[in-house]
Design a protein around this motif. Structure first.
Motif, PDB file in Angstrom:
ATOM      1  N   UNK A  41      14.544  -6.382 -11.790  1.00 22.45           N
ATOM      2  CA  UNK A  41      13.826  -5.138 -12.076  1.00 22.45           C
ATOM      3  C   UNK A  41      13.455  -4.353 -10.819  1.00 22.45           C
ATOM      4  N   UNK A  42      12.770  -4.959  -9.832  1.00 23.92           N
ATOM      5  CA  UNK A  42      12.423  -4.169  -8.638  1.00 23.92           C
ATOM      6  C   UNK A  42      13.644  -3.761  -7.821  1.00 23.92           C
ATOM      7  N   UNK A  43      14.670  -4.613  -7.767  1.00 23.84           N
ATOM      8  CA  UNK A  43      15.846  -4.286  -6.972  1.00 23.84           C
ATOM      9  C   UNK A  43      16.643  -3.150  -7.609  1.00 23.84           C
ATOM     10  N   UNK A  44      16.777  -3.162  -8.927  1.00 22.62           N
ATOM     11  CA  UNK A  44      17.504  -2.092  -9.608  1.00 22.62           C
ATOM     12  C   UNK A  44      16.740  -0.773  -9.520  1.00 22.62           C
ATOM     13  N   UNK A  45      15.412  -0.862  -9.574  1.00 22.55           N
ATOM     14  CA  UNK A  45      14.601   0.343  -9.412  1.00 22.55           C
ATOM     15  C   UNK A  45      14.789   0.928  -8.014  1.00 22.55           C
ATOM     16  N   UNK A  95       0.819  -1.218   0.000  1.00 16.49           N
ATOM     17  CA  UNK A  95       0.000   0.000   0.000  1.00 16.49           C
ATOM     18  C   UNK A  95       0.853   1.270   0.000  1.00 16.49           C
ATOM     19  N   UNK A  96       1.955   1.231   0.737  1.00 22.25           N
ATOM     20  CA  UNK A  96       2.732   2.460   0.959  1.00 22.25           C
ATOM     21  C   UNK A  96       4.042   2.515   0.188  1.00 22.25           C
ATOM     22  N   UNK A  97       4.554   1.351  -0.242  1.00 22.26           N
ATOM     23  CA  UNK A  97       5.872   1.322  -0.855  1.00 22.26           C
ATOM     24  C   UNK A  97       6.956   1.329   0.220  1.00 22.26           C
ATOM     25  N   UNK A  98       8.201   1.219  -0.223  1.00 20.77           N
ATOM     26  CA  UNK A  98       9.334   1.247   0.701  1.00 20.77           C
ATOM     27  C   UNK A  98      10.383   2.219   0.166  1.00 20.77           C
ATOM     28  N   UNK A  99      11.292   2.604   1.038  1.00 23.59           N
ATOM     29  CA  UNK A  99      12.398   3.479   0.653  1.00 23.59           C
ATOM     30  C   UNK A  99      13.646   3.040   1.398  1.00 23.59           C
ATOM     31  N   UNK A 132      16.678  -2.521   9.500  1.00 23.64           N
ATOM     32  CA  UNK A 132      16.721  -1.064   9.465  1.00 23.64           C
ATOM     33  C   UNK A 132      17.319  -0.499   8.196  1.00 23.64           C
ATOM     34  N   UNK A 133      17.530  -1.346   7.185  1.00 24.76           N
ATOM     35  CA  UNK A 133      18.155  -0.893   5.938  1.00 24.76           C
ATOM     36  C   UNK A 133      17.142  -0.211   5.021  1.00 24.76           C
ATOM     37  N   UNK A 134      15.874  -0.624   5.089  1.00 20.00           N
ATOM     38  CA  UNK A 134      14.816   0.050   4.348  1.00 20.00           C
ATOM     39  C   UNK A 134      13.689   0.375   5.312  1.00 20.00           C
ATOM     40  N   UNK A 135      12.809   1.265   4.881  1.00 26.47           N
ATOM     41  CA  UNK A 135      11.701   1.704   5.721  1.00 26.47           C
ATOM     42  C   UNK A 135      10.429   1.729   4.895  1.00 26.47           C
ATOM     43  N   UNK A 136       9.298   1.622   5.550  1.00 19.65           N
ATOM     44  CA  UNK A 136       8.034   1.836   4.865  1.00 19.65           C
ATOM     45  C   UNK A 136       7.937   3.298   4.459  1.00 19.65           C
ATOM     46  N   UNK A 137       7.490   3.538   3.244  1.00 21.78           N
ATOM     47  CA  UNK A 137       7.448   4.913   2.734  1.00 21.78           C
ATOM     48  C   UNK A 137       6.301   5.673   3.379  1.00 21.78           C
ATOM     49  N   UNK A 143      16.382   4.723  -7.661  1.00 26.70           N
ATOM     50  CA  UNK A 143      15.491   5.793  -7.194  1.00 26.70           C
ATOM     51  C   UNK A 143      15.407   5.860  -5.677  1.00 26.70           C
ATOM     52  N   UNK A 144      15.981   4.855  -4.998  1.00 25.39           N
ATOM     53  CA  UNK A 144      15.997   4.757  -3.535  1.00 25.39           C
ATOM     54  C   UNK A 144      14.594   4.595  -2.953  1.00 25.39           C
ATOM     55  N   UNK A 145      13.644   4.191  -3.795  1.00 23.63           N
ATOM     56  CA  UNK A 145      12.302   3.873  -3.307  1.00 23.63           C
ATOM     57  C   UNK A 145      11.672   2.870  -4.267  1.00 23.63           C
ATOM     58  N   UNK A 146      10.627   2.206  -3.798  1.00 25.38           N
ATOM     59  CA  UNK A 146       9.938   1.216  -4.608  1.00 25.38           C
ATOM     60  C   UNK A 146       8.449   1.347  -4.338  1.00 25.38           C
ATOM     61  N   UNK A 147       7.672   1.547  -5.391  1.00 23.46           N
ATOM     62  CA  UNK A 147       6.237   1.713  -5.232  1.00 23.46           C
ATOM     63  C   UNK A 147       5.588   0.411  -4.795  1.00 23.46           C
ATOM     64  N   UNK A 148       4.455   0.551  -4.140  1.00 18.56           N
ATOM     65  CA  UNK A 148       3.764  -0.612  -3.610  1.00 18.56           C
ATOM     66  C   UNK A 148       3.392  -1.622  -4.674  1.00 18.56           C
TER      67      UNK A 148
END
Length: 373
Positions: free
Chosen positions: A334-338, A301-305, A368-373, A342-347
């Motif tokens: 594809x999702x990992x390179x995105x 729903x929120x994506x990650x960054x 703690x390496x990524x967070x919910x956007x 861009x340092x974020x990934x859409x939901x």
């Protein structure tokens, strides 16, 4: 923060072709109406933290002194000739990280950090040079810069700072808030505050080949395979017992010359080396991490960054994050390179990713390496 006209009317391609590593560039109002991201008191408070790299530099009575942080106390603000430097502010402030990312026309593998220099009237660090490219963005007040392309880079001996012994400036500029000066490596410069001022320095990584060589050899220790043990069944009586014999030397030389490395070895080394966080960096995992199922639902729903402190790079099938590496299949790339670019990934992209990618992202979230956007 929107994309900014950082280079004036110069395209990134022209800047890299004509200025990068070659000559200075002054951009008036690179960021029109720019305001400092931190006020003075907040900057001083940040310098008191143990995980923030800071230095206090004074030039009282023509005597240079430097104190490494945490800086628990600073001179009076009315006192002239002192400077407070905070390295890696992008690791601690979202707005600083966003500003640093505006310079991503330079690859992330080269981008280092954003340093803030606060100075009272007359404050500076003396005439010096840097071994890397730097953008000097004026954030508050005025600073007078004198610069020169001198060849004599001899330093004054016995100083706590690397100060040039024979500084011969060729140009002089006074920077106002929003103005920016680019300097290539080894370009001599001296910045002095006119009244109270803040300058933001965007620096780039330029490791020495010696440093890279030592790190690469250490990296290769884990992969070197030389089976067998030294033996000399053809040994003859020693005439000079303390001398290392030719036969022993040649046999060991031949074995050591069997050590080799491929381009893939260099790729993995470089990705892990360049993505390794600095020693002072600590990640803060979520206090109550979500389960895998709840994480996938929330992230869908929120994506990650990526965390401000995370370094993520890739080359070919290899993905690198915070000093670790793994191989990604074609469908998973594809999702990992995105996320890396861009340092974020859409939901939606995360929800469509494979179970392996989702589990990996959940682990990074728990670390703690990524967070919910």
């Amino acid at each position: 923060m929107k994309n900014l006209p950082l280079l004036g009317d110069i395209t990134p391609a022209r800047f890299l072709r004509e200025y990068w590593h070659k000559k200075p560039l002054l951009v008036r109002q690179a960021i029109p109406g720019f305001k400092p991201l931190l006020k003075r008191d907040a900057l001083v408070n940040l310098a008191q933290q143990g995980d923030v790299e800071s230095r206090l530099i004074t030039h009282f009575g023509r005597q240079w002194e430097m104190q490494h942080g945490p800086v628990t106390e600073v001179p009076a603000f009315a006192q002239k000739d002192w400077t407070l430097l905070l390295q890696g502010v992008n690791l601690h402030l979202d707005a600083a990280d966003r500003l640093l990312r505006q310079f991503n026309f330079i690859p992330d593998a080269r981008l280092d950090d954003l340093m803030i220099s606060y100075a009272t009237d007359g404050g500076g660090v003396g005439p010096h040079f840097d071994s890397y490219d730097v953008f000097l963005l004026q954030a508050h007040g005025q600073r007078r810069w004198r610069i020169g392309a001198q060849q004599d880079l001899t330093l004054v001996e016995g100083m706590p700072l690397k100060i040039l012994k024979h500084f011969t400036p060729e140009e002089e500029f006074v920077l106002e808030p929003g103005d920016m000066l680019y300097l290539p490596p080894h370009y001599a410069h001296d910045g002095v505050a006119i009244g109270e001022c803040m300058t933001y320095s965007i620096g780039f990584r330029a490791p020495s080949y010696q440093e890279l060589g030592e790190a690469f050899l250490q990296f290769m220790v884990e992969t070197v395979e030389l089976p067998g043990r030294y033996a000399d069944p053809e040994l003859t009586p020693a005439r000079a017992p303390a001398e290392i014999g030719n036969a022993m030397l040649q046999k060991i030389r031949e074995k050591l010359q069997q050590i080799s490395f491929e381009e893939e070895d260099i790729t993995i080394f470089l990705g892990e080396y360049l993505s390794e966080p600095k020693a002072s960096v600590y990640f803060k995992p979520p206090a109550r991490p979500l389960s895998l199922a709840r994480f996938i639902d929330a992230a869908g729903k929120r994506g990650v960054k990526l965390s401000r402190k995370t370094h993520m790079l890739y080359r070919g099938k290899h993905v690198f994050i915070n000093g670790e590496s793994f191989t990604a299949g074609r469908a998973d790339k594809a999702p990992l390179l995105s996320l890396a670019n861009t340092r974020c990934l859409e939901g939606m992209a995360l929800a469509a990713a494979s179970a392996d990618v989702q589990e990996t992202l959940h682990q990074w979230y728990a670390d703690g390496w990524i967070e919910l956007a």
